[in-house]
Design a protein around this motif. Sequence first.
Motif, PDB file in Angstrom:
ATOM      1  N   SER A   7      12.973   0.582  -3.370  1.00  0.00           N
ATOM      2  CA  SER A   7      12.893  -0.610  -2.515  1.00  0.00           C
ATOM      3  C   SER A   7      12.752  -0.281  -1.040  1.00  0.00           C
ATOM      4  O   SER A   7      12.280  -1.107  -0.262  1.00  0.00           O
ATOM      5  CB  SER A   7      14.124  -1.491  -2.722  1.00  0.00           C
ATOM      6  OG  SER A   7      15.285  -0.817  -2.284  1.00  0.00           O
ATOM      7  N   SER A   8      13.126   0.906  -0.642  1.00  0.00           N
ATOM      8  CA  SER A   8      13.023   1.277   0.774  1.00  0.00           C
ATOM      9  C   SER A   8      11.634   1.798   1.135  1.00  0.00           C
ATOM     10  O   SER A   8      11.370   2.093   2.302  1.00  0.00           O
ATOM     11  CB  SER A   8      14.070   2.330   1.120  1.00  0.00           C
ATOM     12  OG  SER A   8      13.834   3.513   0.384  1.00  0.00           O
ATOM     13  N   MET A   9      10.750   1.907   0.143  1.00  0.00           N
ATOM     14  CA  MET A   9       9.405   2.426   0.395  1.00  0.00           C
ATOM     15  C   MET A   9       8.365   1.409  -0.079  1.00  0.00           C
ATOM     16  O   MET A   9       7.701   1.590  -1.094  1.00  0.00           O
ATOM     17  CB  MET A   9       9.231   3.779  -0.297  1.00  0.00           C
ATOM     18  CG  MET A   9      10.195   4.824   0.242  1.00  0.00           C
ATOM     19  SD  MET A   9      10.098   6.392  -0.617  1.00  0.00           S
ATOM     20  CE  MET A   9       8.557   7.017   0.034  1.00  0.00           C
ATOM     21  N   ILE A  10       8.268   0.318   0.678  1.00  0.00           N
ATOM     22  CA  ILE A  10       7.342  -0.767   0.376  1.00  0.00           C
ATOM     23  C   ILE A  10       6.411  -0.943   1.571  1.00  0.00           C
ATOM     24  O   ILE A  10       6.865  -1.027   2.712  1.00  0.00           O
ATOM     25  CB  ILE A  10       8.093  -2.081   0.088  1.00  0.00           C
ATOM     26  CG1 ILE A  10       8.979  -1.917  -1.151  1.00  0.00           C
ATOM     27  CG2 ILE A  10       7.120  -3.238  -0.075  1.00  0.00           C
ATOM     28  CD1 ILE A  10       9.866  -3.112  -1.445  1.00  0.00           C
ATOM     29  N   LEU A  11       5.121  -0.987   1.300  1.00  0.00           N
ATOM     30  CA  LEU A  11       4.119  -1.161   2.344  1.00  0.00           C
ATOM     31  C   LEU A  11       3.188  -2.305   1.971  1.00  0.00           C
ATOM     32  O   LEU A  11       2.765  -2.426   0.820  1.00  0.00           O
ATOM     33  CB  LEU A  11       3.276   0.108   2.501  1.00  0.00           C
ATOM     34  CG  LEU A  11       4.022   1.404   2.770  1.00  0.00           C
ATOM     35  CD1 LEU A  11       3.089   2.594   2.579  1.00  0.00           C
ATOM     36  CD2 LEU A  11       4.589   1.386   4.172  1.00  0.00           C
ATOM     37  N   VAL A  12       2.844  -3.125   2.947  1.00  0.00           N
ATOM     38  CA  VAL A  12       1.860  -4.181   2.741  1.00  0.00           C
ATOM     39  C   VAL A  12       0.478  -3.596   2.993  1.00  0.00           C
ATOM     40  O   VAL A  12       0.252  -2.923   3.997  1.00  0.00           O
ATOM     41  CB  VAL A  12       2.110  -5.360   3.700  1.00  0.00           C
ATOM     42  CG1 VAL A  12       0.999  -6.394   3.582  1.00  0.00           C
ATOM     43  CG2 VAL A  12       3.464  -5.991   3.422  1.00  0.00           C
ATOM     44  N   GLY A  13      -0.436  -3.836   2.063  1.00  0.00           N
ATOM     45  CA  GLY A  13      -1.808  -3.362   2.211  1.00  0.00           C
ATOM     46  C   GLY A  13      -2.795  -4.460   1.878  1.00  0.00           C
ATOM     47  O   GLY A  13      -2.423  -5.512   1.358  1.00  0.00           O
ATOM     48  N   SER A  14      -4.038  -4.214   2.140  1.00  0.00           N
ATOM     49  CA  SER A  14      -5.066  -5.222   1.896  1.00  0.00           C
ATOM     50  C   SER A  14      -5.227  -5.544   0.407  1.00  0.00           C
ATOM     51  O   SER A  14      -5.626  -6.649   0.046  1.00  0.00           O
ATOM     52  CB  SER A  14      -6.408  -4.775   2.478  1.00  0.00           C
ATOM     53  OG  SER A  14      -6.832  -3.571   1.868  1.00  0.00           O
ATOM     54  N   LEU A  15      -4.888  -4.592  -0.464  1.00  0.00           N
ATOM     55  CA  LEU A  15      -5.017  -4.824  -1.912  1.00  0.00           C
ATOM     56  C   LEU A  15      -3.766  -5.423  -2.531  1.00  0.00           C
ATOM     57  O   LEU A  15      -3.795  -5.898  -3.660  1.00  0.00           O
ATOM     58  CB  LEU A  15      -5.338  -3.500  -2.615  1.00  0.00           C
ATOM     59  CG  LEU A  15      -6.663  -2.849  -2.228  1.00  0.00           C
ATOM     60  CD1 LEU A  15      -6.836  -1.527  -2.963  1.00  0.00           C
ATOM     61  CD2 LEU A  15      -7.830  -3.784  -2.503  1.00  0.00           C
ATOM     62  N   GLY A  16      -2.645  -5.386  -1.822  1.00  0.00           N
ATOM     63  CA  GLY A  16      -1.409  -5.935  -2.351  1.00  0.00           C
ATOM     64  C   GLY A  16      -0.201  -5.226  -1.775  1.00  0.00           C
ATOM     65  O   GLY A  16      -0.284  -4.531  -0.759  1.00  0.00           O
ATOM     66  N   LEU A  17       0.903  -5.367  -2.446  1.00  0.00           N
ATOM     67  CA  LEU A  17       2.166  -4.760  -2.026  1.00  0.00           C
ATOM     68  C   LEU A  17       2.294  -3.395  -2.695  1.00  0.00           C
ATOM     69  O   LEU A  17       2.267  -3.285  -3.913  1.00  0.00           O
ATOM     70  CB  LEU A  17       3.318  -5.672  -2.454  1.00  0.00           C
ATOM     71  CG  LEU A  17       4.628  -5.551  -1.716  1.00  0.00           C
ATOM     72  CD1 LEU A  17       4.450  -5.784  -0.225  1.00  0.00           C
ATOM     73  CD2 LEU A  17       5.635  -6.541  -2.269  1.00  0.00           C
ATOM     74  N   ASN A  18       2.404  -2.350  -1.885  1.00  0.00           N
ATOM     75  CA  ASN A  18       2.513  -0.979  -2.384  1.00  0.00           C
ATOM     76  C   ASN A  18       3.985  -0.609  -2.498  1.00  0.00           C
ATOM     77  O   ASN A  18       4.700  -0.641  -1.491  1.00  0.00           O
ATOM     78  CB  ASN A  18       1.824  -0.014  -1.409  1.00  0.00           C
ATOM     79  CG  ASN A  18       0.369  -0.351  -1.212  1.00  0.00           C
ATOM     80  OD1 ASN A  18      -0.471   0.094  -1.963  1.00  0.00           O
ATOM     81  ND2 ASN A  18       0.069  -1.144  -0.190  1.00  0.00           N
TER      82      ASN A  18
END
Length: 113
Positions: free
Chosen positions: A73-84
């Motif tokens: 849960s501490s390694m979440i990134l928002v990207g153009s394709l979705g939630l990483n």
Amino acid sequence: MDIEQNEYSLSTSDYNRIIYDSYRNVYYRIAYLRPSIDMLRLGQRTIDFSISILDENFIKIGERKFDGKIYRSSMILVGSLGLNIARIDLYNDDQDLLSYDIFKLEPLSMNQN
């Protein structure tokens, strides 16, 4: 630390953070889903988490639970394709490789309960 306070901290769910997704104009609220005090006393320490999808008015429009043995849960990134979201299980197998799954979290249908 007081044993009772420690058990409370490790067995009480709480919110972690809110992330804005500018690609989809929604917010994601991360909540830690801690084990019950009984499960904690049996040795269960894995913290699962959920991600709630919130609209621009912070009204919840969806939610999904994630297994803490698989995802971090501490390694979440928002990207153009979705939630990483990082795969901690794969990282534990090979610490030279950081793997993510990409999720396109969708709001709940108005017809669902």
